[in-house]
Motif scaffolding. Structure first.
Motif, PDB file in Angstrom:
ATOM      1  N   ARG A  52       0.818  -1.211   0.000  1.00 45.81           N
ATOM      2  CA  ARG A  52       0.000   0.000   0.000  1.00 45.81           C
ATOM      3  C   ARG A  52       0.855   1.266   0.000  1.00 45.81           C
ATOM      4  O   ARG A  52       0.410   2.321  -0.441  1.00 45.81           O
ATOM      5  CB  ARG A  52      -0.934   0.006   1.208  1.00 45.81           C
ATOM      6  N   THR A  53       2.088   1.173   0.475  1.00 41.30           N
ATOM      7  CA  THR A  53       2.965   2.348   0.530  1.00 41.30           C
ATOM      8  C   THR A  53       4.131   2.246  -0.448  1.00 41.30           C
ATOM      9  O   THR A  53       5.029   3.097  -0.426  1.00 41.30           O
ATOM     10  CB  THR A  53       3.516   2.530   1.953  1.00 41.30           C
ATOM     11  N   ALA A  54       4.115   1.251  -1.332  1.00 41.25           N
ATOM     12  CA  ALA A  54       5.253   1.042  -2.237  1.00 41.25           C
ATOM     13  C   ALA A  54       5.455   2.213  -3.189  1.00 41.25           C
ATOM     14  O   ALA A  54       6.590   2.528  -3.567  1.00 41.25           O
ATOM     15  CB  ALA A  54       5.056  -0.257  -3.026  1.00 41.25           C
ATOM     16  N   ALA A  55       4.374   2.883  -3.597  1.00 42.18           N
ATOM     17  CA  ALA A  55       4.513   4.012  -4.528  1.00 42.18           C
ATOM     18  C   ALA A  55       5.309   5.149  -3.908  1.00 42.18           C
ATOM     19  O   ALA A  55       5.928   5.946  -4.632  1.00 42.18           O
ATOM     20  CB  ALA A  55       3.132   4.500  -4.964  1.00 42.18           C
ATOM     21  N   ASP A  56       5.315   5.257  -2.585  1.00 39.86           N
ATOM     22  CA  ASP A  56       6.043   6.341  -1.930  1.00 39.86           C
ATOM     23  C   ASP A  56       7.537   6.257  -2.183  1.00 39.86           C
ATOM     24  O   ASP A  56       8.226   7.287  -2.269  1.00 39.86           O
ATOM     25  CB  ASP A  56       5.773   6.312  -0.422  1.00 39.86           C
ATOM     26  N   ALA A  57       8.072   5.029  -2.305  1.00 38.55           N
ATOM     27  CA  ALA A  57       9.501   4.865  -2.559  1.00 38.55           C
ATOM     28  C   ALA A  57       9.881   5.408  -3.929  1.00 38.55           C
ATOM     29  O   ALA A  57      11.015   5.861  -4.137  1.00 38.55           O
ATOM     30  CB  ALA A  57       9.894   3.388  -2.437  1.00 38.55           C
ATOM     31  N   LEU A  58       8.947   5.375  -4.884  1.00 35.94           N
ATOM     32  CA  LEU A  58       9.229   5.933  -6.207  1.00 35.94           C
ATOM     33  C   LEU A  58       9.304   7.461  -6.136  1.00 35.94           C
ATOM     34  O   LEU A  58      10.134   8.079  -6.811  1.00 35.94           O
ATOM     35  CB  LEU A  58       8.147   5.510  -7.200  1.00 35.94           C
ATOM     36  N   VAL A  59       8.440   8.062  -5.332  1.00 40.41           N
ATOM     37  CA  VAL A  59       8.487   9.514  -5.163  1.00 40.41           C
ATOM     38  C   VAL A  59       9.829   9.916  -4.560  1.00 40.41           C
ATOM     39  O   VAL A  59      10.449  10.904  -4.974  1.00 40.41           O
ATOM     40  CB  VAL A  59       7.322   9.993  -4.278  1.00 40.41           C
ATOM     41  N   GLU A  60      10.322   9.133  -3.607  1.00 37.02           N
ATOM     42  CA  GLU A  60      11.622   9.411  -3.007  1.00 37.02           C
ATOM     43  C   GLU A  60      12.738   9.247  -4.034  1.00 37.02           C
ATOM     44  O   GLU A  60      13.702  10.020  -4.042  1.00 37.02           O
ATOM     45  CB  GLU A  60      11.862   8.480  -1.817  1.00 37.02           C
ATOM     46  N   ALA A  61      12.610   8.275  -4.930  1.00 30.40           N
ATOM     47  CA  ALA A  61      13.625   8.046  -5.962  1.00 30.40           C
ATOM     48  C   ALA A  61      13.642   9.174  -6.983  1.00 30.40           C
ATOM     49  O   ALA A  61      14.670   9.438  -7.609  1.00 30.40           O
ATOM     50  CB  ALA A  61      13.381   6.708  -6.663  1.00 30.40           C
ATOM     51  N   GLY A  62      12.518   9.823  -7.190  1.00 31.03           N
ATOM     52  CA  GLY A  62      12.443  10.975  -8.080  1.00 31.03           C
ATOM     53  C   GLY A  62      12.046  10.658  -9.499  1.00 31.03           C
ATOM     54  O   GLY A  62      10.974  11.060  -9.959  1.00 31.03           O
ATOM     55  N   THR A  63      12.885   9.930 -10.217  1.00 42.60           N
ATOM     56  CA  THR A  63      12.636   9.651 -11.626  1.00 42.60           C
ATOM     57  C   THR A  63      13.106   8.236 -11.974  1.00 42.60           C
ATOM     58  O   THR A  63      13.832   7.605 -11.206  1.00 42.60           O
ATOM     59  CB  THR A  63      13.397  10.633 -12.540  1.00 42.60           C
ATOM     60  N   ASP A  88       8.760  11.254 -14.098  1.00 40.31           N
ATOM     61  CA  ASP A  88       9.141  12.048 -12.926  1.00 40.31           C
ATOM     62  C   ASP A  88       8.042  11.876 -11.888  1.00 40.31           C
ATOM     63  O   ASP A  88       6.935  12.404 -12.034  1.00 40.31           O
ATOM     64  CB  ASP A  88       9.285  13.526 -13.338  1.00 40.31           C
ATOM     65  N   TYR A  89       8.328  11.129 -10.814  1.00 46.87           N
ATOM     66  CA  TYR A  89       7.305  10.776  -9.836  1.00 46.87           C
ATOM     67  C   TYR A  89       6.959  11.933  -8.909  1.00 46.87           C
ATOM     68  O   TYR A  89       5.884  11.936  -8.300  1.00 46.87           O
ATOM     69  CB  TYR A  89       7.761   9.571  -9.012  1.00 46.87           C
ATOM     70  N   ARG A  90       7.837  12.908  -8.786  1.00 46.96           N
ATOM     71  CA  ARG A  90       7.551  14.043  -7.922  1.00 46.96           C
ATOM     72  C   ARG A  90       6.651  15.051  -8.630  1.00 46.96           C
ATOM     73  O   ARG A  90       5.746  15.624  -8.033  1.00 46.96           O
ATOM     74  CB  ARG A  90       8.852  14.704  -7.468  1.00 46.96           C
ATOM     75  N   ARG A  91       6.896  15.268  -9.915  1.00 50.60           N
ATOM     76  CA  ARG A  91       6.072  16.200 -10.684  1.00 50.60           C
ATOM     77  C   ARG A  91       4.869  15.504 -11.315  1.00 50.60           C
ATOM     78  O   ARG A  91       3.989  16.137 -11.873  1.00 50.60           O
ATOM     79  CB  ARG A  91       6.920  16.853 -11.775  1.00 50.60           C
ATOM     80  N   ARG A  92       4.827  14.160 -11.248  1.00 51.06           N
ATOM     81  CA  ARG A  92       3.755  13.350 -11.844  1.00 51.06           C
ATOM     82  C   ARG A  92       3.677  13.571 -13.359  1.00 51.06           C
ATOM     83  O   ARG A  92       2.596  13.669 -13.935  1.00 51.06           O
ATOM     84  CB  ARG A  92       2.388  13.660 -11.222  1.00 51.06           C
ATOM     85  N   LEU A  93       4.843  13.641 -14.003  1.00 56.20           N
ATOM     86  CA  LEU A  93       4.913  13.852 -15.443  1.00 56.20           C
ATOM     87  C   LEU A  93       5.727  12.746 -16.093  1.00 56.20           C
ATOM     88  O   LEU A  93       6.763  12.328 -15.553  1.00 56.20           O
ATOM     89  CB  LEU A  93       5.560  15.207 -15.771  1.00 56.20           C
ATOM     90  N   GLY A  94       5.261  12.270 -17.259  1.00 52.89           N
ATOM     91  CA  GLY A  94       5.987  11.222 -17.971  1.00 52.89           C
ATOM     92  C   GLY A  94       5.906  11.410 -19.467  1.00 52.89           C
ATOM     93  O   GLY A  94       5.061  12.137 -19.986  1.00 52.89           O
ATOM     94  N   PHE A 158       2.860   5.816 -12.881  1.00 52.82           N
ATOM     95  CA  PHE A 158       2.545   6.127 -11.489  1.00 52.82           C
ATOM     96  C   PHE A 158       1.132   5.675 -11.132  1.00 52.82           C
ATOM     97  O   PHE A 158       0.889   5.200 -10.016  1.00 52.82           O
ATOM     98  CB  PHE A 158       2.703   7.621 -11.218  1.00 52.82           C
ATOM     99  N   ALA A 159       0.197   5.781 -12.058  1.00 49.69           N
ATOM    100  CA  ALA A 159      -1.151   5.257 -11.809  1.00 49.69           C
ATOM    101  C   ALA A 159      -1.095   3.753 -11.568  1.00 49.69           C
ATOM    102  O   ALA A 159      -1.809   3.221 -10.717  1.00 49.69           O
ATOM    103  CB  ALA A 159      -2.080   5.580 -12.973  1.00 49.69           C
ATOM    104  N   ALA A 160      -0.234   3.065 -12.331  1.00 54.16           N
ATOM    105  CA  ALA A 160      -0.090   1.617 -12.164  1.00 54.16           C
ATOM    106  C   ALA A 160       0.359   1.283 -10.750  1.00 54.16           C
ATOM    107  O   ALA A 160      -0.143   0.342 -10.122  1.00 54.16           O
ATOM    108  CB  ALA A 160       0.912   1.070 -13.175  1.00 54.16           C
TER     109      ALA A 160
END
Length: 282
Positions: A52-63, A88-94, A158-160
């Motif tokens: 449930r919190t795995a997506a947070d690690a991607l935000v920390e990784a950045g891109t 880019d997981y912080r800006r939510r852009l791909g 990121f939606a995935a």
């Protein structure tokens, strides 16, 4: 499921099939998978809470860089759509280059579609269907009955991963490797309704639409996390009903993430570069 909700899903998934066919994709299948090594003991932590919190690690990784594979199959028809790009997981852009399958008639390979992914929006270039080659098409993903998990021929990376925020059940399968990285393999089921409520603001609407649009809000998945808790690979299995023939359509979406920290300079098109004409979705 109530009769009214079942009706909304059947109606909505007709639009999904229409948009996919409008891209020239048809219905089809393919993907990437790997064998598991013998398990070396489960990691600490409840699998449901870990995922449930795995997506947070991607935000920390950045891109990262990303590869996608969308498999669709109904009856005897199968097709594979692949994409590759950065996120880019912080800006939510791909940005993805989505390559369509070869024309069944044997025509030359089609030009890839360039897709820009943003909170609540999908931009496509080389869209075809009468859209000028130098223009972008903008789609509000909250209006898509699949929440852009299928429509663009690729699942927003990121939606995935945020689908996992709705994890209902999960188990640790074992340890293996993905693209040379040691990973932990989990298998489980997520609920799109719950995922939409726990997702980031930009994905709440799209995932909520997907919960209504697919044949079921429950999504089986396999996911692989590295030692830093980052998702390296995730595979979902969606299902919707072809509204015209009432045939079940199986969709398998695989997203591979690698090269974390890679440059991801994604710029959205200016208003004057967006096509304002009507586009038939069916």
């Amino acid at each position: 499921m109530t009769r009214s909700r079942q009706h909304r899903r059947t109606h909505g998934t007709t639009a999904v099939a229409g948009v996919v066919c409008c891209l020239g994709l048809g219905l089809g299948a393919a993907g990437c998978a790997g064998g598991d090594a013998v398990a070396q003991g489960p990691p600490a932590g409840d699998p449901v809470q870990v995922l449930r919190t795995a997506a947070d690690a991607l935000v920390e990784a950045g891109t990262s860089q990303a590869r996608t594979s969308l498999e669709m199959a109904t009856g005897g028809t199968r097709v594979t759509i692949r994409g590759e790009g950065v996120y880019d997981y912080r800006r939510r852009l791909g940005r993805l280059k989505v390559r369509l399958p070869q024309d069944p008639a044997g025509a030359a390979d089609r030009r890839p579609i360039t897709e820009l992914l943003a909170p609540g929006a999908l931009y496509m270039k080389n869209r075809g269907a009468g859209v000028p080659a130098d223009k972008w098409v903008r789609v509000d993903t909250a209006t898509l009955s699949d929440g852009n998990l299928v429509t663009g021929g690729a699942t927003d990376p990121f939606a995935a991963t945020e689908v996992l925020r709705g994890t209902r059940s999960a188990e640790f399968v074992g340890r293996t490797e993905v693209a040379g990285a040691r990973v932990r393999h989990y298998r489980g089921t997520a609920d799109l309704d719950a995922a939409s409520q726990a997702a980031s603001e930009g994905n709440r609407g799209p995932l909520g639409a997907a919960a209504e649009g697919f044949a079921t809000a429950r999504v089986p998945f396999d996911v692989y996390l590295d030692d830093d808790g980052r998702i390296r690979k995730i595979r979902h299995r969606f299902s919707f009903v072809n509204g015209e023939r009432q045939e079940p359509v199986a969709v398998a979406s695989t997203t591979l993430l690698y090269d974390f920290g890679a440059p991801a300079d994604v710029r959205l098109p200016a208003d004057e570069d967006i096509y304002a004409g009507r586009i038939a979705l069916e």
